[in-house]
Design a protein around this motif. Structure first.
Motif, PDB file in Angstrom:
ATOM      1  N   MET A 142       1.975   3.671  -0.652  1.00 33.18           N
ATOM      2  CA  MET A 142       0.926   4.026  -1.608  1.00 33.18           C
ATOM      3  C   MET A 142       0.510   2.820  -2.434  1.00 33.18           C
ATOM      4  O   MET A 142      -0.689   2.598  -2.682  1.00 33.18           O
ATOM      5  CB  MET A 142       1.422   5.151  -2.522  1.00 33.18           C
ATOM      6  N   PHE A 143       1.476   2.023  -2.856  1.00 34.37           N
ATOM      7  CA  PHE A 143       1.160   0.846  -3.658  1.00 34.37           C
ATOM      8  C   PHE A 143       0.413  -0.201  -2.847  1.00 34.37           C
ATOM      9  O   PHE A 143      -0.450  -0.906  -3.383  1.00 34.37           O
ATOM     10  CB  PHE A 143       2.434   0.250  -4.257  1.00 34.37           C
ATOM     11  N   VAL A 144       0.733  -0.318  -1.564  1.00 34.11           N
ATOM     12  CA  VAL A 144       0.000  -1.253  -0.705  1.00 34.11           C
ATOM     13  C   VAL A 144      -1.471  -0.863  -0.667  1.00 34.11           C
ATOM     14  O   VAL A 144      -2.370  -1.711  -0.792  1.00 34.11           O
ATOM     15  CB  VAL A 144       0.596  -1.268   0.718  1.00 34.11           C
ATOM     16  N   LYS A 145      -1.746   0.444  -0.516  1.00 39.08           N
ATOM     17  CA  LYS A 145      -3.125   0.924  -0.511  1.00 39.08           C
ATOM     18  C   LYS A 145      -3.788   0.704  -1.875  1.00 39.08           C
ATOM     19  O   LYS A 145      -4.956   0.317  -1.956  1.00 39.08           O
ATOM     20  CB  LYS A 145      -3.166   2.411  -0.143  1.00 39.08           C
ATOM     21  N   ALA A 146      -3.028   0.957  -2.961  1.00 41.40           N
ATOM     22  CA  ALA A 146      -3.583   0.789  -4.305  1.00 41.40           C
ATOM     23  C   ALA A 146      -3.929  -0.675  -4.576  1.00 41.40           C
ATOM     24  O   ALA A 146      -4.986  -0.973  -5.156  1.00 41.40           O
ATOM     25  CB  ALA A 146      -2.584   1.297  -5.345  1.00 41.40           C
ATOM     26  N   ILE A 147      -3.053  -1.573  -4.147  1.00 40.62           N
ATOM     27  CA  ILE A 147      -3.314  -3.004  -4.346  1.00 40.62           C
ATOM     28  C   ILE A 147      -4.563  -3.422  -3.576  1.00 40.62           C
ATOM     29  O   ILE A 147      -5.421  -4.161  -4.089  1.00 40.62           O
ATOM     30  CB  ILE A 147      -2.087  -3.832  -3.905  1.00 40.62           C
ATOM     31  N   GLY A 148      -4.689  -2.942  -2.329  1.00 37.57           N
ATOM     32  CA  GLY A 148      -5.865  -3.273  -1.530  1.00 37.57           C
ATOM     33  C   GLY A 148      -7.148  -2.742  -2.160  1.00 37.57           C
ATOM     34  O   GLY A 148      -8.173  -3.442  -2.200  1.00 37.57           O
TER      35      GLY A 148
ATOM     36  N   ILE B   2       1.585 -10.765  -5.546  1.00 39.21           N
ATOM     37  CA  ILE B   2       2.715 -10.606  -6.463  1.00 39.21           C
ATOM     38  C   ILE B   2       2.251 -10.259  -7.872  1.00 39.21           C
ATOM     39  O   ILE B   2       2.782  -9.352  -8.513  1.00 39.21           O
ATOM     40  CB  ILE B   2       3.568 -11.886  -6.489  1.00 39.21           C
ATOM     41  N   ALA B   3       1.239 -10.973  -8.365  1.00 39.07           N
ATOM     42  CA  ALA B   3       0.758 -10.730  -9.727  1.00 39.07           C
ATOM     43  C   ALA B   3       0.226  -9.309  -9.862  1.00 39.07           C
ATOM     44  O   ALA B   3       0.486  -8.623 -10.861  1.00 39.07           O
ATOM     45  CB  ALA B   3      -0.315 -11.746 -10.098  1.00 39.07           C
ATOM     46  N   MET B   4      -0.521  -8.852  -8.844  1.00 38.20           N
ATOM     47  CA  MET B   4      -1.073  -7.497  -8.887  1.00 38.20           C
ATOM     48  C   MET B   4       0.034  -6.463  -8.833  1.00 38.20           C
ATOM     49  O   MET B   4      -0.016  -5.445  -9.529  1.00 38.20           O
ATOM     50  CB  MET B   4      -2.031  -7.309  -7.705  1.00 38.20           C
ATOM     51  N   SER B   5       1.050  -6.701  -8.013  1.00 36.19           N
ATOM     52  CA  SER B   5       2.159  -5.747  -7.924  1.00 36.19           C
ATOM     53  C   SER B   5       2.909  -5.671  -9.241  1.00 36.19           C
ATOM     54  O   SER B   5       3.347  -4.595  -9.661  1.00 36.19           O
ATOM     55  CB  SER B   5       3.115  -6.138  -6.792  1.00 36.19           C
ATOM     56  N   PHE B   6       3.050  -6.814  -9.933  1.00 33.94           N
ATOM     57  CA  PHE B   6       3.716  -6.810 -11.234  1.00 33.94           C
ATOM     58  C   PHE B   6       2.883  -6.061 -12.259  1.00 33.94           C
ATOM     59  O   PHE B   6       3.428  -5.400 -13.149  1.00 33.94           O
ATOM     60  CB  PHE B   6       3.978  -8.243 -11.696  1.00 33.94           C
ATOM     61  N   ALA B   7       1.546  -6.152 -12.132  1.00 33.70           N
ATOM     62  CA  ALA B   7       0.680  -5.404 -13.045  1.00 33.70           C
ATOM     63  C   ALA B   7       0.870  -3.906 -12.833  1.00 33.70           C
ATOM     64  O   ALA B   7       0.965  -3.138 -13.796  1.00 33.70           O
ATOM     65  CB  ALA B   7      -0.778  -5.794 -12.823  1.00 33.70           C
ATOM     66  N   LEU B   8       0.936  -3.463 -11.573  1.00 37.14           N
ATOM     67  CA  LEU B   8       1.188  -2.059 -11.282  1.00 37.14           C
ATOM     68  C   LEU B   8       2.563  -1.640 -11.779  1.00 37.14           C
ATOM     69  O   LEU B   8       2.735  -0.546 -12.336  1.00 37.14           O
ATOM     70  CB  LEU B   8       1.083  -1.805  -9.774  1.00 37.14           C
ATOM     71  N   PHE B   9       3.541  -2.506 -11.552  1.00 35.44           N
ATOM     72  CA  PHE B   9       4.903  -2.234 -12.020  1.00 35.44           C
ATOM     73  C   PHE B   9       4.913  -2.032 -13.530  1.00 35.44           C
ATOM     74  O   PHE B   9       5.494  -1.068 -14.046  1.00 35.44           O
ATOM     75  CB  PHE B   9       5.819  -3.388 -11.626  1.00 35.44           C
ATOM     76  N   ASN B  10       4.228  -2.924 -14.256  1.00 35.57           N
ATOM     77  CA  ASN B  10       4.195  -2.828 -15.717  1.00 35.57           C
ATOM     78  C   ASN B  10       3.443  -1.582 -16.176  1.00 35.57           C
ATOM     79  O   ASN B  10       3.801  -0.971 -17.190  1.00 35.57           O
ATOM     80  CB  ASN B  10       3.550  -4.084 -16.310  1.00 35.57           C
TER      81      ASN B  10
END
Length: 273
Positions: free
Chosen positions: A110-116, A41-49
């Motif tokens: 794409m975001f799933v791959k980026a987070i990984g 969640i924290a990483m996804s919020f960082a990408l979102f921001n």
């Protein structure tokens, strides 16, 4: 397509920049879905921001392009065409949001791959370089997915948010779409105070920002926590994101009706501040 035939190069650039800003803003919602899917969640919020930052930074470049166009119209006496130009800019925002909604499934993957990838390498620079590399482009190609009939049928199920939240987002998105544009056009309507008018976008954007941060974001944040804790199904969260995105689309359409009244109001305020 006849609408776009008379567009000059400068207007094309403005419309493309506007489209890019709105496309990025719409795809940012996919980062939340990816966060729920991966549990990061924290990483996804960082990408979102990061995406929101890119969108808002790009928006700061849009103002000078539009301001110069107004100055040129005022100098040449061709200001009557400005309203049509701004209508096209608003239309480009609507088209971009629609495209963003269609490719949300692609963005999510794409975001799933980026987070990984970021989780393994812990470097934003390496992530950006990877995106532009052949391997990154291949990953993007492999992530392409389109909405299915099953997705469409699922929209008839529970939304996850009330109509009040959706209507609030429609209003917020309509206001934030016209904020900068209306303040600049107000400078054409009131050329004696056009610098003052150009600085009054906060009159419109302030209301939109309050709605977004006080009404919309808390709802999504609480729902994200509920999904992580297992109290809400992930499929419901995805439907909620789609509904929020659709309300953004409606907001950009309604922005066409808000544009001229907002510009007239700002032009009037410019005389009295």
């Amino acid at each position: 397509m006849r609408v776009f035939c008379g567009m000059d190069q400068q207007l094309v650039i403005i419309c493309l920049l506007t489209a890019g800003i709105n496309l990025i803003g719409t795809l940012a919602y996919a980062a939340r879905i990816a966060g729920v899917r991966t549990g990061r969640i924290a990483m996804s919020f960082a990408l979102f921001n990061m995406l929101v930052l890119v969108s808002r930074t790009s928006n700061s470049f849009l103002g000078p392009f539009l301001a110069k166009r107004i100055e040129m119209r005022l100098a040449s006496g061709g200001g009557d065409a400005l309203l049509g130009d701004f209508r096209l800019v608003l239309l480009s925002a609507t088209i971009a949001v629609f495209i963003g909604i269609v490719i949300v499934p692609t963005g999510q993957r794409m975001f799933v791959k980026a987070i990984g990838y970021f989780q393994r390498h812990r470097s934003t620079a390496r992530l950006l370089v990877r995106t532009a590399s052949p391997a990154g482009l291949m990953a993007i190609r492999q992530s392409i997915a389109w909405p299915t009939r099953g997705h469409m049928r699922a929209m008839k199920k529970e939304r996850g948010v009330g109509w009040g939240v959706l209507l609030g987002n429609v209003l917020a998105q309509a206001l934030i779409t016209v904020g900068v544009l209306a303040s600049l056009y107000a400078g054409y309507l009131n050329p004696a105070y056009r610098v003052t008018a150009s600085q009054l976008s906060a009159v419109i954007n302030g209301v939109a920002t309050i709605l977004l941060f006080a009404l919309i974001d808390p709802q999504l944040s609480v729902m994200t926590d509920d999904v992580v804790e297992g109290r809400v199904d992930a499929s419901l969260f995805r439907r909620t994101i789609v509904w929020i995105s659709l309300s953004r689309l409606v907001g950009t359409v309604i922005a066409q009706a808000f544009f001229l009244p907002a510009a007239l109001m700002i032009a009037w305020i410019a005389n009295h501040v």
